[in-house]
Motif scaffolding. Sequence first.
Motif, short mmCIF file in Angstrom:
data_model
loop_
_atom_site.label_atom_id
_atom_site.label_comp_id
_atom_site.label_asym_id
_atom_site.label_seq_id
_atom_site.Cartn_x
_atom_site.Cartn_y
_atom_site.Cartn_z
N PHE A 110 -14.88 -37.62 10.72
CA PHE A 110 -13.73 -38.37 11.10
C PHE A 110 -13.08 -37.97 12.10
O PHE A 110 -12.60 -38.47 13.26
CB PHE A 110 -12.92 -38.37 9.79
CG PHE A 110 -11.57 -39.48 9.92
CD1 PHE A 110 -11.66 -40.63 9.62
CD2 PHE A 110 -10.59 -38.93 10.67
CE1 PHE A 110 -10.51 -41.38 9.78
CE2 PHE A 110 -9.39 -39.72 10.86
CZ PHE A 110 -9.29 -41.01 10.54
N PHE A 111 -13.06 -36.47 12.18
CA PHE A 111 -12.31 -35.81 13.34
C PHE A 111 -13.05 -35.92 14.80
O PHE A 111 -12.42 -36.06 15.91
CB PHE A 111 -12.14 -34.40 12.89
CG PHE A 111 -11.45 -33.45 14.11
CD1 PHE A 111 -10.05 -33.48 14.54
CD2 PHE A 111 -12.40 -32.54 14.87
CE1 PHE A 111 -9.80 -32.80 15.30
CE2 PHE A 111 -11.86 -31.68 15.73
CZ PHE A 111 -10.57 -31.64 16.07
N GLN A 112 -14.25 -35.83 14.62
CA GLN A 112 -15.25 -36.01 15.86
C GLN A 112 -15.25 -37.47 16.47
O GLN A 112 -15.03 -37.36 17.77
CB GLN A 112 -16.62 -35.55 15.33
CG GLN A 112 -16.90 -34.00 15.10
CD GLN A 112 -18.17 -33.78 14.56
OE1 GLN A 112 -19.07 -34.66 14.25
NE2 GLN A 112 -18.41 -32.49 14.23
N SER A 113 -14.91 -38.37 15.72
CA SER A 113 -14.84 -39.79 16.11
C SER A 113 -13.61 -39.79 16.74
O SER A 113 -13.58 -40.60 17.84
CB SER A 113 -14.92 -40.67 14.97
OG SER A 113 -13.76 -40.69 14.20
N CYS A 114 -12.53 -39.21 16.51
CA CYS A 114 -11.27 -39.29 17.29
C CYS A 114 -11.60 -38.33 18.40
O CYS A 114 -10.73 -38.88 19.65
CB CYS A 114 -10.22 -38.77 16.39
SG CYS A 114 -8.37 -38.73 17.24
N MET A 115 -12.16 -37.22 18.54
CA MET A 115 -12.29 -36.14 19.71
C MET A 115 -13.17 -36.73 20.74
O MET A 115 -13.17 -36.45 21.86
CB MET A 115 -12.57 -34.73 19.35
CG MET A 115 -11.70 -34.30 18.50
SD MET A 115 -10.15 -33.71 19.41
CE MET A 115 -10.81 -32.89 20.59
N ASP A 116 -14.16 -37.93 20.15
CA ASP A 116 -15.20 -38.48 21.20
C ASP A 116 -14.49 -39.37 22.15
O ASP A 116 -14.70 -40.53 22.08
CB ASP A 116 -15.96 -38.69 20.48
CG ASP A 116 -17.40 -39.57 21.30
OD1 ASP A 116 -17.36 -39.12 22.63
OD2 ASP A 116 -18.35 -39.88 20.68
N ARG A 342 -4.34 -32.17 19.03
CA ARG A 342 -3.17 -32.49 17.99
C ARG A 342 -3.25 -33.85 17.50
O ARG A 342 -2.78 -33.87 16.32
CB ARG A 342 -2.04 -31.99 18.70
CG ARG A 342 -0.77 -32.26 17.95
CD ARG A 342 -0.86 -31.28 16.93
NE ARG A 342 -1.24 -29.79 16.83
CZ ARG A 342 -0.41 -28.95 17.48
NH1 ARG A 342 1.04 -29.13 17.08
NH2 ARG A 342 -0.82 -27.74 17.36
N THR A 343 -3.32 -35.03 18.27
CA THR A 343 -3.58 -36.38 17.87
C THR A 343 -4.59 -36.58 17.01
O THR A 343 -4.26 -37.02 15.74
CB THR A 343 -3.79 -37.23 19.09
OG1 THR A 343 -2.58 -37.08 20.05
CG2 THR A 343 -3.81 -38.74 18.36
N CYS A 344 -5.63 -35.91 16.92
CA CYS A 344 -6.65 -36.07 16.11
C CYS A 344 -6.65 -35.26 14.76
O CYS A 344 -6.80 -35.64 13.66
CB CYS A 344 -8.13 -35.88 16.62
SG CYS A 344 -8.51 -36.62 18.05
N ILE A 345 -5.87 -34.02 14.94
CA ILE A 345 -5.69 -33.39 13.66
C ILE A 345 -4.58 -34.10 12.97
O ILE A 345 -4.69 -34.32 11.41
CB ILE A 345 -5.20 -32.00 14.17
CG1 ILE A 345 -6.00 -31.00 14.58
CG2 ILE A 345 -4.45 -31.24 12.61
CD1 ILE A 345 -5.38 -29.81 15.48
N HIS A 346 -3.70 -34.79 13.53
CA HIS A 346 -2.72 -35.38 12.63
C HIS A 346 -3.51 -36.53 12.06
O HIS A 346 -3.11 -36.99 10.96
CB HIS A 346 -1.71 -36.20 13.53
CG HIS A 346 -0.40 -34.96 13.90
ND1 HIS A 346 0.42 -34.63 12.84
CD2 HIS A 346 -0.06 -34.69 15.14
CE1 HIS A 346 1.14 -33.72 13.41
NE2 HIS A 346 0.92 -33.70 14.73
N THR A 445 -17.23 -43.63 15.64
CA THR A 445 -16.65 -45.08 15.46
C THR A 445 -15.14 -45.01 14.98
O THR A 445 -14.70 -45.12 13.92
CB THR A 445 -17.31 -45.88 14.38
OG1 THR A 445 -17.26 -45.05 13.22
CG2 THR A 445 -18.80 -46.24 15.02
N GLN A 446 -14.32 -44.41 15.94
CA GLN A 446 -13.01 -44.09 15.47
C GLN A 446 -12.17 -45.41 14.84
O GLN A 446 -11.68 -45.40 13.76
CB GLN A 446 -12.15 -43.53 16.75
CG GLN A 446 -10.76 -43.03 16.22
CD GLN A 446 -9.67 -43.08 17.49
OE1 GLN A 446 -9.11 -42.23 17.41
NE2 GLN A 446 -9.92 -43.55 18.55
#
Length: 685
Positions: A110-116, A342-346, A445-446
């Motif tokens: 989930f985190f990686q999809s946000c960071m990509d 920080r956005t993706c951690i949240h 796939t965020q």
Amino acid sequence: MVSLSVASSANNVCATPGCIQSALNVLSDVDFNVDPCSDFYQYTCGGWLKNATIPDSESSIGAFYHLRDANLEVIEKILTTENYEDLGLVTTGEEEKAADQSNFSLVKSFFQSCMDEDTLNKLGTRPLEDFLATLLNDDMIDTLVRLELTGASNPLFSANVNPDEKNPNQNVIALTQPPLGLPSKEYFQQKDLMNVYRKTMKTLAKLVIPSLDDEGIDTIVDFETQLASISTSLEDLQNPLESYNPVTLKDLEQRYAFFDWRQFFDKVTAGTIPEKVILATPGYFDSLAKLWTETNGDLIKNYILLASVRQTVHLVDKATTDLLEDVNSKLTGRKTTPPRVRTCIHRTNEAFGDLLGHYFINLAFDDHDSTSQKVREQLNAIHDIYAQRLATIDWLDESTRKTAMDKIKKMTIKSMYSTVSPDIRSPLSLKKYYEDIAAKIKPDTQFDNNLAIATWMASEKWTSLNQSVDKDKWFMVPQVVNAYFTPTFNQVVVPAGILQPPFFDMNSAALSLGGIGVVIGHELTHGFDNNGRLYDGDGVLTQWWSDETMKKFNNKAQCFIDQYNGFSIQGPDGQDHHVNGKMTLGENMADNGGISLAYEAFSKNPQLRLSGMDVSPESLFFINFGRVWCEKTRPERAIQKILGDVHSPARVRVNAAVQNMPEFAKAFNCPANAPMNPTNKCKLW
């Protein structure tokens, strides 16, 4: 300058390395050049304020935010660790280890999809356009049903599943007004902000709904402004008795015939049509019925589509997401977007907070059992003090006192983390809890991942309508820096995230009781504030106060309203904006009750000074109460909180509470009628 010197002796000073570090932390925050009797907040936070700088990507900083960031750094370490083994966790068996590894892979994906961001930028707005395409051909009912079932926000009304406040063991549907595109209804009257908001909506629409022209967007924003005007103000939402308006489905259909409620509920509940619903904001629905019949259906549908864009646009490419920054900057004063990590951690925290809480507990606490035991002692001590006060306070009549005593006796108190629903300690429990969503999360796939999470949460919500209320469920995850009281559960919860310095300090009872002790007392007091007092020991909403005692309560409450009305903050326009004493009454009562209860617990035993500080333990208690509220906020954000937050500003929370404490005046030798020692003091419990 008030002298704080006390006689020194080796047997009343803590000189351990931990106490020395605690003293250094306090000394860096306090400004001893300020008279504490004139402005205690400036005294206790002055040193910190001189050195604090708000990052461009933030609207506020402070003790709460600093601890939040420290906890997020632990979460970041978890999410950026390449291999599960590198976390160094100890598991009790192969099955548990396999579950822990699987859970770790889930949050990582989930985190990686946000960071990509490369994939996000290549996809552009296509995922959002695909989502909108599913709504375009639906009629009004099916559009709102789809939004409900996919967890997207319904921009016309909110349908929630909550414990029935008159029967809190059973869930019920509650209808209320929806959240809008700006934080509170007052913002829709601000011309400069509305110009920016309109411009942003037009730019977004051209990207994903090109069929809407500028004139059409203006009409949509005008319609949303009308929705804001008919919404009930936050001040008027503070009485739960006024928000409890049960109606049968038949009555709902007759009263608000503009909408097919039966068909809507049939589809969102998979055929479980409710016998009754609770109308939390009937005035809003009365006005909505009139507005709906006067408004073209195409306009309402276009409003729904544009609102859906606004609510999900943050999940697409950076260029499109950044279009929201003009509005965000106007609202909060921040100058740049937060760092992507920080956005993706949240977002990962919001999606898998309980699962991340498992890793957080194991990495952030060397000995969380000792922390738990110490906090439990403070929780029990403050609870017992409250019970003793209820037994002897002179303005309660005996019938009301009897019910109050029953309530405090039945009140449950939980700390650290959930051990049931799910069990944060158990990888197997967590895997089972998330098993219905795990297979749907992919690392690239965020948009789809967030939609899957929202859909899963919506399914959990609507499925719970047919179930008994789960009172083991927590509403905060372990890593949160906060605490809460649930009136229908009659339950106080203190998560692990706040059980660290400056709130909780194993080295000093004065610091701990001035910090987490006040927080505990605050949450206990919510059980008997202007809202909490309307629920009995079983969590049932009922008027159990006699008329005479209620009159005395209201007179005491008015003292707090008048006191807090006298405080103000300065907005970006340079004008003073007053605190709304009525809207913030419950939190203000809790602050005052919290510090009074915690101080009594503190005073039960002799306390040690800290080495290197010629400050009495009594003064140290109040200093730590003040310094946990050290905060620097941009004026724009300060106004947002004045309009839409039931808590008073940080400076007000500190100074108003100590004004009402004779013990504070004694600790600091404040003369009569000094700003922090007024003759008229407000006291409830």
